[in-house]
Design a protein around this motif. Structure first.
Motif, mmCIF file in Angstrom:
data_model
loop_
_atom_site.group_PDB
_atom_site.id
_atom_site.type_symbol
_atom_site.label_atom_id
_atom_site.label_comp_id
_atom_site.label_asym_id
_atom_site.label_seq_id
_atom_site.Cartn_x
_atom_site.Cartn_y
_atom_site.Cartn_z
ATOM 1 N N THR A 32 0.812 -1.203 -0.063
ATOM 2 C CA THR A 32 0.105 -0.027 -0.075
ATOM 3 C C THR A 32 0.759 1.062 -0.057
ATOM 4 O O THR A 32 2.139 1.173 0.266
ATOM 5 C CB THR A 32 -0.814 0.014 1.126
ATOM 6 O OG1 THR A 32 -0.095 0.120 2.245
ATOM 7 C CG2 THR A 32 -1.846 -1.301 1.338
ATOM 8 N N GLU A 33 0.344 2.476 -0.357
ATOM 9 C CA GLU A 33 1.136 3.815 -0.424
ATOM 10 C C GLU A 33 1.555 4.017 1.091
ATOM 11 O O GLU A 33 2.810 4.703 0.862
ATOM 12 C CB GLU A 33 -0.118 4.619 -0.953
ATOM 13 C CG GLU A 33 -0.134 4.780 -2.454
ATOM 14 C CD GLU A 33 -1.000 5.911 -2.945
ATOM 15 O OE1 GLU A 33 -1.652 6.323 -2.120
ATOM 16 O OE2 GLU A 33 -0.557 6.464 -4.111
ATOM 17 N N ASP A 34 1.122 3.605 1.938
ATOM 18 C CA ASP A 34 1.544 3.951 3.259
ATOM 19 C C ASP A 34 2.554 3.151 3.905
ATOM 20 O O ASP A 34 2.877 3.161 5.116
ATOM 21 C CB ASP A 34 0.461 4.415 4.184
ATOM 22 C CG ASP A 34 -0.374 2.875 4.458
ATOM 23 O OD1 ASP A 34 -0.164 1.726 3.833
ATOM 24 O OD2 ASP A 34 -1.141 2.603 5.498
ATOM 25 N N GLY A 35 3.123 2.168 2.794
ATOM 26 C CA GLY A 35 4.183 1.331 3.325
ATOM 27 C C GLY A 35 3.758 0.104 4.060
ATOM 28 O O GLY A 35 4.752 -0.403 4.890
ATOM 29 N N ARG A 36 2.714 -0.245 3.904
ATOM 30 C CA ARG A 36 2.165 -1.581 4.849
ATOM 31 C C ARG A 36 2.005 -2.741 3.847
ATOM 32 O O ARG A 36 1.701 -2.591 2.365
ATOM 33 C CB ARG A 36 0.879 -1.307 5.372
ATOM 34 C CG ARG A 36 1.262 -0.389 6.769
ATOM 35 C CD ARG A 36 -0.103 0.066 7.405
ATOM 36 N NE ARG A 36 -1.097 -0.892 7.776
ATOM 37 C CZ ARG A 36 -0.940 -1.302 9.171
ATOM 38 N NH1 ARG A 36 0.118 -0.701 9.860
ATOM 39 N NH2 ARG A 36 -1.624 -2.182 9.690
ATOM 40 N N ILE A 37 2.062 -3.776 4.095
ATOM 41 C CA ILE A 37 1.358 -4.994 3.207
ATOM 42 C C ILE A 37 -0.129 -5.256 3.290
ATOM 43 O O ILE A 37 -0.656 -5.077 4.490
ATOM 44 C CB ILE A 37 2.333 -6.441 3.397
ATOM 45 C CG1 ILE A 37 1.600 -7.246 4.885
ATOM 46 C CG2 ILE A 37 3.622 -6.233 3.653
ATOM 47 C CD1 ILE A 37 2.245 -8.481 5.144
ATOM 48 N N GLY A 38 -0.700 -5.876 2.400
ATOM 49 C CA GLY A 38 -2.189 -6.058 2.293
ATOM 50 C C GLY A 38 -2.399 -7.609 1.739
ATOM 51 O O GLY A 38 -1.519 -8.505 2.577
ATOM 52 N N ARG A 39 -2.917 -8.071 0.996
ATOM 53 C CA ARG A 39 -2.909 -9.575 0.893
ATOM 54 C C ARG A 39 -1.968 -10.047 0.530
ATOM 55 O O ARG A 39 -1.246 -9.644 -0.298
ATOM 56 C CB ARG A 39 -4.278 -9.544 -0.417
ATOM 57 C CG ARG A 39 -4.715 -11.168 -0.550
ATOM 58 C CD ARG A 39 -5.958 -10.808 -1.530
ATOM 59 N NE ARG A 39 -5.488 -10.489 -2.719
ATOM 60 C CZ ARG A 39 -6.066 -11.151 -3.832
ATOM 61 N NH1 ARG A 39 -6.680 -12.226 -3.895
ATOM 62 N NH2 ARG A 39 -5.553 -10.629 -4.913
ATOM 63 N N VAL A 40 -1.635 -11.327 0.775
ATOM 64 C CA VAL A 40 -0.681 -12.185 0.302
ATOM 65 C C VAL A 40 -1.249 -13.319 -0.199
ATOM 66 O O VAL A 40 -2.249 -13.989 0.228
ATOM 67 C CB VAL A 40 0.172 -12.599 1.717
ATOM 68 C CG1 VAL A 40 1.391 -13.709 1.289
ATOM 69 C CG2 VAL A 40 0.661 -11.444 2.409
ATOM 70 N N ARG A 41 -0.510 -13.686 -1.397
ATOM 71 C CA ARG A 41 -1.127 -14.865 -2.420
ATOM 72 C C ARG A 41 -0.171 -15.688 -2.885
ATOM 73 O O ARG A 41 1.236 -15.168 -3.000
ATOM 74 C CB ARG A 41 -2.242 -14.554 -3.293
ATOM 75 C CG ARG A 41 -1.748 -13.452 -4.466
ATOM 76 C CD ARG A 41 -2.627 -12.755 -5.189
ATOM 77 N NE ARG A 41 -2.431 -11.914 -6.042
ATOM 78 C CZ ARG A 41 -2.088 -10.537 -5.498
ATOM 79 N NH1 ARG A 41 -2.385 -10.177 -4.189
ATOM 80 N NH2 ARG A 41 -1.652 -9.708 -6.240
ATOM 81 N N GLY A 42 -0.085 -16.820 -3.432
ATOM 82 C CA GLY A 42 0.978 -17.469 -3.903
ATOM 83 C C GLY A 42 1.041 -17.170 -5.528
ATOM 84 O O GLY A 42 0.144 -16.591 -6.190
ATOM 85 N N ALA A 43 2.374 -17.251 -5.984
ATOM 86 C CA ALA A 43 2.708 -16.561 -7.223
ATOM 87 C C ALA A 43 2.010 -17.630 -8.247
ATOM 88 O O ALA A 43 2.621 -18.753 -8.330
ATOM 89 C CB ALA A 43 4.210 -16.370 -7.230
ATOM 90 N N ALA A 44 1.245 -17.270 -9.163
ATOM 91 C CA ALA A 44 0.621 -17.884 -9.974
ATOM 92 C C ALA A 44 1.809 -18.193 -11.066
ATOM 93 O O ALA A 44 1.338 -19.466 -11.783
ATOM 94 C CB ALA A 44 -0.452 -17.253 -10.777
ATOM 95 N N ASP A 45 2.662 -17.626 -11.522
ATOM 96 C CA ASP A 45 3.807 -17.954 -12.505
ATOM 97 C C ASP A 45 4.788 -18.670 -12.030
ATOM 98 O O ASP A 45 5.635 -18.862 -12.675
ATOM 99 C CB ASP A 45 4.375 -16.659 -13.146
ATOM 100 C CG ASP A 45 4.815 -15.542 -11.994
ATOM 101 O OD1 ASP A 45 4.490 -15.612 -10.717
ATOM 102 O OD2 ASP A 45 5.504 -14.667 -12.665
ATOM 103 N N ASN A 46 4.798 -19.275 -10.632
ATOM 104 C CA ASN A 46 6.132 -19.990 -10.195
ATOM 105 C C ASN A 46 5.234 -21.406 -10.369
ATOM 106 O O ASN A 46 4.128 -21.779 -9.824
ATOM 107 C CB ASN A 46 6.175 -19.886 -8.751
ATOM 108 C CG ASN A 46 6.990 -20.800 -8.283
ATOM 109 O OD1 ASN A 46 6.875 -22.050 -7.748
ATOM 110 N ND2 ASN A 46 8.358 -20.500 -8.308
#
Length: 712
Positions: A32-46
């Motif tokens: 996010t713009e305020d330097g935080r993390i949001g949603r975490v998901r698996g990398a589809a291209d791995n």
């Protein structure tokens, strides 16, 4: 009316899950713009992660921004112990410089009184990042502190596999999606290795592949199976031997393959002549019909992929069980086919040169090696555990929580409560180990620092670049090691003075790989060997090129072999010449009629995530699973308090009556904090730290216990 301005989400950052799991998932993290993390998901291209991760990591923002996260260095003020003990649980905030000075001064004082081996840096796999995990070894070697045998997790599994193949690698794990039968043996993959299920279910949908699950209770992975085999704990080798007996008997054995690739197939066949399905049924608790059906399925399905887990090896016969299960693939010749063979770990394919990072060039082989699993014995003065040397009087602990996770918990706690023991713990939360420390330091989490990862359960080297800034008062593992090195006079040794990015770049280039900047762009390196090498069609990795049905348990290759000063451990003389059931396990007896396994929970990972509200809510509370037949005989109902015990101690815990377990078997899921239990003592009161043959380890799923309804 005030309307909150939505926080803008930037393009996702790419990183790697740091936790102690073979999947080592490639991640996409919303920023996010305020330097935080949001949603975490698996990398589809791995190609291994394939867009799928476990729910607990998907909720990582809950952990990163947890209100109870450690934020400042602290010094203990009162007595050692948790809040509630007389004078205990009191802390004073101090500066980083003051905290590091106190640690260095304590180490110097310990060295002056008892020598360098009085200090024991202690760590494990709270992060699997190469830099943040292993830099502590560089300080250890530079200062000649006591060595560390990391036995708690992999020893039995790795030893049993390598005794057969000669190397810790196997078929491409992505081949599970291209097989006709997947055998998931001894791992609750739905809970602990979700990507195994991703590829297995793809094979079922696209190819009609059968999924076989072998375990000791009806867990979520068993519920996904076309064939579910529930056997008694510690009896996997008996099942494997009966399957191989049937293969020889009914013509499923690939004799031409074994003649070329195995050491003594004729000797194995003769040995297995009496290992009939009836023999195995009496040992495993399976029916003859179940054993015959399983043998027929894998015997007539050439493309069978045996996915061998860690769980079934965490018994005193675990190495022999792994070797026996592995041998089935060789008798059937499954290795020859795409989607066939036996896979446990790819740890040997990455070949990362970490000599500078770990300071191996100045390692002194005369320094004693202490066993991680025997920390309780070490700290309570056991002469054998101390290698007949002096006491440990100072420790630095990173990436692990031994007061909760180590066996023989009462001894562990007794040792940490010593007044003459100085302990510094670098942690993310006030764990039960941190509560017994003298100095507690706040640690970064994986999105707040740079690191490098390799996936033992898959095939990629992966980068974990820093994505967000940590809190101003929180520091990396590497920072602590560097600052202590300055104070202890070894900062000019090779390997010190480098940033995490510089370490990563040096490791990669020294290993013949692309550097940090290129990997930042590429995200991962696929290290999977070609088909013939992965399937050992160029020969197995022993000098004779053969798969070894006859392992050299005392002298054969093993990734975690103890140094010569420690030698071979456990009852190796009782291990079999050929695959066989070996009853060095804690068999139930009249005083201890139950076998207890301490299996992992879906929403915890060892002791990690036990601090997050959602994980605790989903798991509920510590419970032990009891079969309806046993519950009826003991007058126990669900929700009753029960007592479980053995010679190591006893605990109270709530019962859950369920037909998920068979009579005589108890399962306690999840490594709950000790304080979550009724009396503040956790399940590892009941687990043993006696070294498992041949190279040590902790037999967490191998405990004989008594059980009774609590009448207090």
């Amino acid at each position: 009316m005030n309307i909150a301005t939505p926080i803008k989400t930037l393009s996702p950052g790419h990183t790697t899950c740091p936790h102690d799991c073979p999947s080592t998932c490639a991640l996409e993290v919303d920023l996010t713009e305020d330097g935080r993390i949001g949603r975490v998901r698996g990398a589809a291209d791995n190609s291994y992660t394939a867009g799928v991760i476990c729910a607990k990591v998907a909720r990582y923002a809950e952990r990163l921004y947890h209100p109870d996260r450690l934020m400042v260095p602290q010094r203990r003020k009162g007595a050692k112990g948790a809040k509630g003990a007389k004078g205990a649980g009191l802390w004073q905030e101090i500066s980083w410089d003051a905290a590091l000075d106190e640690i260095a001064n304590a180490f110097v004082a310990a060295e002056q009184k008892h020598g360098t081996e009085a200090i024991w840096p202690y760590f494990y796999a709270g992060t699997m990042g190469q830099v943040q995990r292993d830099s502590i070894e560089r300080l250890r070697h530079a200062k000649r502190y006591s060595g560390f045998m990391g036995t708690i997790c992999t020893n039995m599994a790795w030893t049993g596999y390598v005794m057969g193949t000669g190397m810790l690698r196997g078929p491409d794990p992505r081949e599970m999606a291209r097989t006709d039968c997947v055998v998931i043996w001894g791992t609750n993959a739905v809970a602990t290795q979700v990507n195994v299920m991703t590829h297995a279910i793809k094979a079922r949908k696209e190819r009609g592949a059968k999924i076989v699950v072998i375990d000791i209770y009806d867990n979520p992975t068993m519920k996904q199976a076309d064939m579910a085999l529930t056997l008694k704990p510690g009896t996997d080798a008996a099942l494997a031997c009966a399957v191989m007996h049937i293969a020889f008997r009914d013509g499923y054995a690939d004799r031409a393959y074994m003649e070329k690739y195995a050491d003594d197939p004729a000797g194995l066949e003769a040995h297995l002549a009496t290992r009939t399905p009836e023999w195995a049924a009496a040992i495993t608790g399976l029916s003859v019909e179940e054993i015959e059906a399983f043998a027929r399925l894998v015997g007539t399905t050439r493309k069978t992929f045996f996915r061998l887990g860690y769980g079934f090896t965490r018994s005193r016969n675990g190495a022999a069980s792994m070797h026996a299960a592995l041998s089935v693939a060789t008798v059937l010749g499954s290795w020859q086919y795409e989607g066939g063979g036996a896979f446990h770990s790819n740890s040997d394919i990455f070949r990362l040169n970490k000599s500078e990072l770990m300071g191996t060039g100045y390692m002194d082989p005369s320094i004693r090696m202490l066993d991680q699993s025997q920390v309780g014995r070490v700290l309570t003065g056991d002469a054998v555990a101390l290698r007949h040397g002096g006491p440990v009087t100072a420790m630095l602990i990173q990436n692990t929580n031994p007061v909760n996770v180590a066996p023989e918990q009462r001894l562990v706690k007794q040792g940490f409560l010593r007044d003459d023991l100085f302990v510094a713990v670098h942690e993310q939360f006030m764990t039960e180990t941190a509560e017994l420390a003298d100095i507690v330091l706040p640690a970064t989490m994986f999105v707040e620092h740079d690191d490098l990862y390799r996936g033992g359960g898959q095939n990629h080297i992966q980068l974990g670049p820093k994505l967000v800034e940590p809190p101003e008062t929180v520091r990396t593992n590497l920072f602590v090691i560097e600052e202590l090195a300055k104070r202890l006079g070894v900062a000019d040794y090779p390997g010190f003075g480098l940033s995490a990015r510089e370490h990563i770049d040096h490791i990669l280039t020294a290993s013949g790989r692309i550097g940090f900047d290129a990997l930042l762009n590429d995200k991962w390196i696929d290290c999977q060997p070609d088909f013939d090498e992965a399937h050992y069609l160029n020969g197995f990795a022993h000098p004779d090129g053969k798969f070894h049905f006859k392992p050299d348990w005392a002298g054969g290759p093993a990734p975690n072999r103890p140094p010569a000063s420690v030698g071979i451990l456990g009852p190796v003389a009782q291990f079999p010449a050929f695959p066989d059931q070996v009853d060095v396990i804690e068999l139930a007896d009249e005083q201890h009629p139950f076998r207890l396994a301490t299996s992992p929970a879906r929403n915890f990972l060892n002791s990690t995530f036990a601090e997050t509200r959602s994980s605790v809510q989903k798991e509920g509370r510590p419970e032990v699973m009891v079969s309806p037949a046993d519950a009826l005989a003991l007058g126990i109902e669900s929700d009753d308090l029960v007592r479980m015990g053995n010679g190591r101690g006893e605990i109270r815990i709530h019962a859950r009556v369920t037909d998920a377990v068979k009579p005589g078997v108890l399962v306690a899921e999840g490594l709950w904090p000790n304080k979550a239990h009724v009396d503040g003592e956790g399940i590892n009161v009941l687990t043993g730290a006696d070294p498992v043959a041949p190279h040590g380890g902790a037999a967490f799923h191998d405990n004989k216990v008594w059980l009774t309804k609590d009448l207090a």
